[in-house]
Design a protein around this motif. Sequence first.
Motif, short mmCIF file in Angstrom:
data_model
loop_
_atom_site.label_atom_id
_atom_site.label_comp_id
_atom_site.label_asym_id
_atom_site.label_seq_id
_atom_site.Cartn_x
_atom_site.Cartn_y
_atom_site.Cartn_z
N ARG A 134 0.81 -1.21 0.00
CA ARG A 134 0.00 0.00 0.00
C ARG A 134 0.85 1.27 0.00
NH1 ARG A 134 -3.79 1.12 5.00
NH2 ARG A 134 -5.23 2.60 4.08
N THR A 135 2.11 1.11 0.40
CA THR A 135 3.02 2.25 0.51
C THR A 135 4.33 1.90 -0.20
OG1 THR A 135 3.51 1.27 2.66
CG2 THR A 135 2.20 3.28 2.67
N SER A 139 5.17 0.13 6.11
CA SER A 139 5.20 1.20 7.13
C SER A 139 5.81 0.72 8.44
CB SER A 139 3.80 1.74 7.37
OG SER A 139 3.24 2.19 6.17
N VAL A 290 1.03 2.36 -5.64
CA VAL A 290 1.91 3.52 -5.44
C VAL A 290 3.32 3.19 -5.94
CG1 VAL A 290 2.56 2.91 -3.05
CG2 VAL A 290 2.59 5.30 -3.77
N ARG A 322 3.35 10.89 1.54
CA ARG A 322 2.31 9.87 1.79
C ARG A 322 2.87 8.78 2.72
NH1 ARG A 322 0.62 5.20 -0.75
NH2 ARG A 322 -1.64 4.87 -0.75
N ASP A 323 4.07 8.30 2.41
CA ASP A 323 4.68 7.28 3.27
C ASP A 323 4.95 7.82 4.67
OD1 ASP A 323 4.81 5.34 1.19
OD2 ASP A 323 6.66 4.53 2.08
N PHE A 326 1.78 7.54 6.68
CA PHE A 326 1.51 6.13 7.00
C PHE A 326 2.45 5.66 8.11
CE2 PHE A 326 -0.97 5.88 3.08
CZ PHE A 326 -1.96 4.97 3.43
N GLU A 434 -8.10 9.01 2.97
CA GLU A 434 -7.10 8.05 3.43
C GLU A 434 -6.81 8.46 4.86
OE1 GLU A 434 -5.59 5.00 3.01
OE2 GLU A 434 -5.03 5.64 0.99
N CYS A 437 -3.39 10.03 5.73
CA CYS A 437 -3.08 11.31 5.06
C CYS A 437 -4.03 12.40 5.53
CB CYS A 437 -3.19 11.16 3.55
SG CYS A 437 -2.09 9.93 2.87
#
Length: 560
Positions: A134-135, A139, A290, A322-323, A326, A434, A437
Amino acid sequence: WEEVDRDRATTSQLLTEQDYLDNLALDLHPEAFWPIWTWDPHYVYRARVGVNRWQFLIDCQNDLSKSITKLNPNSKLFLMREAPQTLFPKLFKAWKITHLVFEKDTDAYARDRDAVVMEAAKEAGVEVIVRSGRTLWDSDELVKKNGGKPTMTISQVQTAGPKIGPVPKPIPTPTSIPDPGETALDFEQEAPEQAPDVNEKYRNEKEKSYSKIAGPNNDFAVPTLSELGFPPATTPHRGGETVALQSLSQTMSNTKYTATFQKPKTAPTDFSPQSTTLLSPHLHFGTLSVRQFYWAVQDVLSEYKGKASEPPTSLIGQLLFRDMYFGAQAALGHSFSHAAGNPKCRFIPWHPTSDSSTLTSSGPGSEAEAMLHRWTHGLTGFPWIDALMRQLRQEGWIHHLGRHAVACFLTRGGCYISWEAGAAVFAELLIDHEEACNIGNWQWLSCTAFFSQYYRCYSPIAFGKGWDKSGAFVRRYVPELKDMGDKWIYEPWKAPIADLKKAGVRIEGDGEGRGEGVYPKPMFDFPERRDFCLKQMKEAYTVGLYGDDPRVLDGSWEGL
Ligand code: FAD
């Protein structure tokens, strides 16, 4: 191992050892395979989800189902309308499941849910395979490489990420998939969730029919909006992997745009087309990986001859942000989403509203409650803010700097209302909502975490004007003002009567029950409010409390 090395060299030079082994582990050749999407009551019933996000989700499900059927005409997406926690233990038995494969989700609620499912799988002797995708980086691994701490800056991500390894490349799409097995449903089904039903207003009698686990026709079909009792969606943005990949490829084909992208230079007032990629809803729903996005940008950069932009403003920089959120959420768990108990979130004694934090909650009917209502519905009397909030309600997406403007205005730059109240409105209306985010950016904009320059405040007049002098964006989303002269479009309350008459506009009231051609009065004098907010923020920063401080939690902060 020779085999392994040869394969790796041909698929990608950049796959890490772990990725390669992961890919091998998925090489299961099962006799039967059911692609399942479960209807989680946490999201379906308890979270507030606006109609535009529902439409986007349904688009994604239909497109995915079609793609699965292309790989195997006997298969499709099996939509199951029961919570995974209660559904899976029954499916394991009834369908004789041997393996369960799903993508890792580090949202605090999702971790709890998945732990229950994994425990049930263990009891049933089912092997669970969880993949992180997802990342850019897993994470949890990112947090580990950041010394076990939440990632609060992108430079921490830039340092910690590469210690895990290169961003893995997506594995190739399969060319075929096995048939699904039997789909017996002769087990007890859970009664539909009775939890507080905030979507009730959209529902009708048909609701009763989708309490059946495989849908009203027992065929596991994707629902339609009308079957769910929703009115038609108003967003022009459509979901699904097909649309996502087209959109990615269109952006990447403009190599100069991709290589020189600088976020602060993209106009929040641009529409049709917007100035940024609008790929966020696709990333949220997983219809665009992503990592695929990342590698597509890297491919453009490796060929680009001119001077490319760099993080934090470049496209890669955006993905690092974004990361970062997360990573912060993965480390802080449930405490991340609230001010109360959050060790990284500054405590600010915001004006209380019934929707905001338990720290400051009070009953409805207050002045703050009225401000929140006007902000939520785009009736503040400040055209730039109202245009953005109406774009959000109609379309489910606004530009990042537009989000800056409305979030600053609601919190430290106008209303002095908690970021939690604003985040809840965004959570309902955004198609790209999200959790990590949304929460992280609201904390940033309210200067409670990630960013602390509270004295840098956006003007609801000058900010929009700087991008769009003639107010084309405002005219589009606030049609009452479409004939207003350029001079007054951002401050219509200052316009002489003759100009207002010419534009067919009357400035009066608070927006409730307003007639045609009426636009509300501004809800306060902005410079006065800005000074008030600055003074309050300065005091709160001087006291310096954080959400986990016992004085915050027991209410004894008052009078400090
Ligand atoms: P682009 O500029 O094209 O960037 C490419 C991708 O990078 C985006 O799709 C997104 O995945 C990521 N990205 C860019 N900026 C950010 C950022 N600041 N934080 C995290 N990721 C980023 N983004 C969400 O995806 N979901 C949310 O719920 C969300 N809520 C927000 C709330 C507030 C108050 C603010 C200020 C920002 C929020 N953002 C959220 C971040 C950002 O506004 C959006 O990701 C971005 O506007 C999406 O448009 P785009 O795809 O055109 O972005």
